[in-house]
Scaffold this motif. Structure first.
Motif, short mmCIF file in Angstrom:
data_model
loop_
_atom_site.label_atom_id
_atom_site.label_comp_id
_atom_site.label_asym_id
_atom_site.label_seq_id
_atom_site.Cartn_x
_atom_site.Cartn_y
_atom_site.Cartn_z
N ILE B 3 0.86 -1.18 0.00
CA ILE B 3 0.00 0.00 0.00
C ILE B 3 0.89 1.23 0.00
O ILE B 3 1.87 1.30 0.75
CB ILE B 3 -0.94 0.02 1.23
N PHE B 4 0.58 2.19 -0.87
CA PHE B 4 1.37 3.43 -0.96
C PHE B 4 0.44 4.59 -0.64
O PHE B 4 -0.67 4.67 -1.17
CB PHE B 4 1.96 3.57 -2.36
N GLN B 8 -2.89 12.79 -3.68
CA GLN B 8 -4.15 13.12 -4.35
C GLN B 8 -5.22 12.06 -4.25
O GLN B 8 -6.40 12.36 -4.24
CB GLN B 8 -3.90 13.42 -5.83
N ILE B 9 -4.81 10.78 -4.24
CA ILE B 9 -5.83 9.72 -4.32
C ILE B 9 -5.81 8.80 -3.10
O ILE B 9 -6.35 7.69 -3.13
CB ILE B 9 -5.70 8.91 -5.64
N GLY B 10 -5.21 9.28 -2.02
CA GLY B 10 -5.25 8.52 -0.77
C GLY B 10 -4.41 7.25 -0.81
O GLY B 10 -3.39 7.20 -1.50
N LEU B 11 -4.85 6.23 -0.08
CA LEU B 11 -4.09 4.99 -0.01
C LEU B 11 -4.29 4.20 -1.30
O LEU B 11 -5.41 3.98 -1.75
CB LEU B 11 -4.55 4.16 1.18
N GLN B 53 7.74 6.96 -5.73
CA GLN B 53 8.80 7.65 -5.00
C GLN B 53 8.30 8.96 -4.41
O GLN B 53 8.78 9.38 -3.36
CB GLN B 53 9.99 7.92 -5.92
N SER B 54 7.39 9.61 -5.11
CA SER B 54 6.86 10.91 -4.67
C SER B 54 5.35 10.82 -4.53
O SER B 54 4.65 10.73 -5.54
CB SER B 54 7.23 12.00 -5.68
N PRO B 55 4.83 10.88 -3.30
CA PRO B 55 3.38 10.73 -3.08
C PRO B 55 2.55 11.75 -3.84
O PRO B 55 1.40 11.48 -4.18
CB PRO B 55 3.24 10.94 -1.56
#
Lengths: 79, 151
Positions: B3-4, B8-11, B53-55
């Motif tokens: 899980i990442f 913008q789009i949560g989990l 790498q970048s949320p």
């Protein structure tokens, strides 16, 4: 725009320390050799354009814009 | 399943098969190598291309043929080689490669797709590249026909 005619093997100089040499000409393509100081960025123009477009694409995305876009796409038969 | 946590789009729960590797990143995002391609009923027809790498780095994409039904990019041989594909012919979409066009939402609500520089994914190796076509009829700002008002 300054327009110059050059032959294979000839060069032009830009400012202090930038040299562009015409290395080869063939089949509608030109091979350039560029000498420039390390701090000068050299990019193919199309890569700069693609990068600018990617930066634009990564901006302004949030739950609201995604929901709005989905509504529009789904109400259009072709998507 | 990993899980990442995204901005913008949560989990985002994903499987390894949905991860793609950009060996050279994307133009302007050269250090972003690992992305997950998320296609699910809730966001259809959009396909998310989320950096692992970048949320905060999310691209919205569509399959180019949903925009232009006869879309036929000319991928240069050297790009095909870098993707591990046969260089003497164009790859078959759906069997060998997947294509994605990155969308931009501009101020005023206009939405455009970059058809000049599609994302090309080798479906077997999951290697991906953004391929910039030169001398092409396709625009990097192809306006989407959307019904109704602005987004």
């Amino acid at each position: 725009m300054l327009i110059l005619r050059r032959k294979q093997g000839e060069s032009i100089l830009i400012g202090d320390g930038i040299e562009i040499e015409i290395i080869d000409l063939s089949a509608g393509r030109v091979k350039l050799g560029i000498t420039a100081p390390a701090h000068v960025t050299i990019l193919r123009k199309e890569i700069k354009l693609a990068g600018d477009q990617n930066l634009e694409a990564a901006k302004g995305i949030n739950v609201t814009t995604i929901a709005g876009l989905l509504t529009h796409l789904r109400s259009n038969q072709s998507y | 399943m990993p899980i990442f946590s995204t901005t913008q789009i949560g989990l985002l729960e994903y499987v390894e098969q949905d991860v793609v590797e950009f060996a050279e990143g994307l133009p302007a995002f050269e250090n972003e190598r690992r992305f997950v391609v998320t296609e699910c009923p809730e966001n259809r027809p959009l396909i998310y291309l989320q950096s692992l790498q970048s949320p905060h780095l999310l691209f919205l994409t569509l399959r180019p043929r949903q925009i232009v039904p006869d879309y036929a990019p000319q991928i240069p041989p050297e790009e095909l080689t870098l993707l591990g594909l046969a260089a003497d012919r164009q790859p078959e979409e759906g069997r060998e490669v997947a294509l994605l066009a990155i969308l931009s939402i501009e101020t005023g609500g206009r939405v455009s797709a970059n058809l000049m520089a599609p994302i090309v994914i080798n479906l077997h190796s999951r290697q991906a590249r953004q391929v910039i076509q030169t001398g092409t009829q396709y625009s990097h700002q192809h306006t989407l026909r959307l019904t109704g008002g602005t987004c």
